[in-house]
Design a protein around this motif. Structure first.
Motif, PDB file in Angstrom:
ATOM      1  N   HIS A 153      37.674 -20.558 -24.383  1.00 24.21           N
ATOM      2  CA  HIS A 153      37.576 -21.067 -25.654  1.00 24.21           C
ATOM      3  C   HIS A 153      37.225 -22.359 -25.439  1.00 24.21           C
ATOM      4  O   HIS A 153      37.385 -23.023 -26.726  1.00 24.21           O
ATOM      5  CB  HIS A 153      38.879 -20.583 -26.236  1.00 24.21           C
ATOM      6  N   TRP A 253      35.862 -14.205 -36.635  1.00 23.19           N
ATOM      7  CA  TRP A 253      35.164 -15.478 -36.182  1.00 23.19           C
ATOM      8  C   TRP A 253      34.608 -16.393 -37.438  1.00 23.19           C
ATOM      9  O   TRP A 253      34.217 -15.925 -38.286  1.00 23.19           O
ATOM     10  CB  TRP A 253      33.741 -14.865 -35.388  1.00 23.19           C
ATOM     11  N   ASP A 259      34.434 -20.519 -32.207  1.00 27.58           N
ATOM     12  CA  ASP A 259      35.066 -20.251 -30.756  1.00 27.58           C
ATOM     13  C   ASP A 259      34.068 -19.765 -29.776  1.00 27.58           C
ATOM     14  O   ASP A 259      33.325 -18.885 -29.982  1.00 27.58           O
ATOM     15  CB  ASP A 259      36.185 -19.147 -31.108  1.00 27.58           C
ATOM     16  N   ASP A 316      42.653 -13.724 -21.941  1.00 33.78           N
ATOM     17  CA  ASP A 316      41.993 -12.650 -22.735  1.00 33.78           C
ATOM     18  C   ASP A 316      41.488 -11.558 -21.829  1.00 33.78           C
ATOM     19  O   ASP A 316      41.652 -10.314 -22.354  1.00 33.78           O
ATOM     20  CB  ASP A 316      40.445 -13.393 -22.900  1.00 33.78           C
TER      21      ASP A 316
END
Length: 346
Positions: A153, A253, A259, A316
């Motif tokens: 990110h 998003w 991002d 993630d």
């Protein structure tokens, strides 16, 4: 933390480019062991010892469900033929011209292999309704970033080698195709991969070879470096855990707070790293211990294109597939040294 072992759909046909390479070989073997059908593509170039590539290939060519094609991603006609003659469902692109420092002295090769070759693959994937394109990126894209650990990110607009710039370009190209054509793409930023059958231009191989053969090792930045060394089995497990999970658009998003790690398109980026940086001197000491011999060390400054430290955030990966790399260097280096001694009969 293991998502072990990730479920693979054995009814699918997987194309793995760079199948004779270090990661491509291990990934191909893992899929074949699970009963999958694998088409392996490689150009068997001479960047490093072709005999090592052929020895890897010999192992996976013993599987009935493996088919090897010697071709180059730059040859679009040959690549199209692969897709015409084989019903391919999922593509894993491990083919690339590797090497941070080699890219400084040989830039043209990187543009042809990593940019032109990748564009050919994207074009053919979108025209053949490929379910998922997974491709190798690199921790080198973080470049001048100093925020640790490196996160998908974070912005990565300051690469310091052409190799890193081509990998960042791959991510941008993949996003474009995900956005325009809804081609699901997943980019994987690998962190300093090592293990049996590893590349001869990587530190572990270079150090082991030099120590065993009584040559000095080159220790850059006077040993003041840290790397997030990641064992090959963990890399493969990370890739496998994502193969049958094509990304979906992130409905949350927000283009006003864009991002970099996700998108409104079916596009994702993941780090696959050990999440534990190791001092270079500790790494060398472990090699010495496994070989049973002290290294002669030549201390040198930091090389162009190198960074002092890498450190992967893998939140993630854990959240989405329940997997976290965990092999420590004591185990991983031990397995590499065993392989080296057996392969080279030392």
């Amino acid at each position: 933390m293991r998502g072990k072992y990730a479920k693979l759909n054995i009814d699918k046909t997987y194309l793995i480019t760079g199948a004779a390479g270090f990661i491509g070989f291990h990934l191909s073997k893992r899929l074949l062991d699970e009963g999958c059908t694998v088409i392996g593509l490689d150009n068997l170039n001479e960047y490093y010892d072709v005999n090592l590539k052929k020895a890897r290939l010999e192992i996976i060519e013993n599987y009935d469900s493996f088919k090897f094609i010697c071709a180059d991603l730059q040859d679009k006609e040959a690549l199209e033929k692969v897709f015409i003659e084989n019903k391919i469902d999922i593509v894993v692109n491990m083919a690339a011209q590797a090497g941070v420092r080699y890219s400084i002295s040989n830039p043209d090769i990187y543009i042809q292999s990593n940019i032109v070759g990748f564009l050919n693959l994207l074009e053919i994937c979108r025209h053949n309704n490929i379910e998922h394109l997974v491709y190798a990126s690199s921790s080198s894209v973080y470049g001048m970033n100093i925020n640790m650990p490196f996160s998908v990110h974070h912005n990565v607009d300051h690469p310091i080698s052409l190799y890193a710039a081509t990998k960042k370009s791959n991510e941008l190209m993949a996003h474009t195709y995900s956005h325009l054509y809804e081609l699901p793409t997943t980019g994987l930023r690998f962190f300093t991969v090592y293990g049996p059958w590893g590349r001869p231009d990587m530190a572990l191989f270079l150090f082991t070879d030099a120590i065993i053969n009584d040559r000095p090792i080159k220790v850059f930045n006077n040993g003041k470096m840290k790397r997030d060394f990641t064992y090959i089995d963990d890399i493969v497990e990370g890739v496998v855990s994502l193969l049958n999970k094509p990304p979906k658009p992130n409905k949350e998003w927000n283009m006003h707070m864009a991002d970099p790690g996700t998108s409104s398109a079916p596009y994702r980026i993941y780090n696959i790293g050990n999440n534990r940086p190791v001092d270079l001197m500790e790494f060398i000491e472990t090699i010495e211990e496994k070989i049973g011999k002290k290294a002669k060390k030549e201390f040198l400054p930091l090389q162009d294109g190198d960074v002092p430290m890498t450190y992967a955030e893998v939140d993630d990966l854990i959240k989405d597939v329940g997997f976290k790399p965990e092999t420590n260097i004591n185990i991983g280096i031990g397995k590499f040294v065993e392989w080296y001694k057996e392969y080279y009969q030392r």
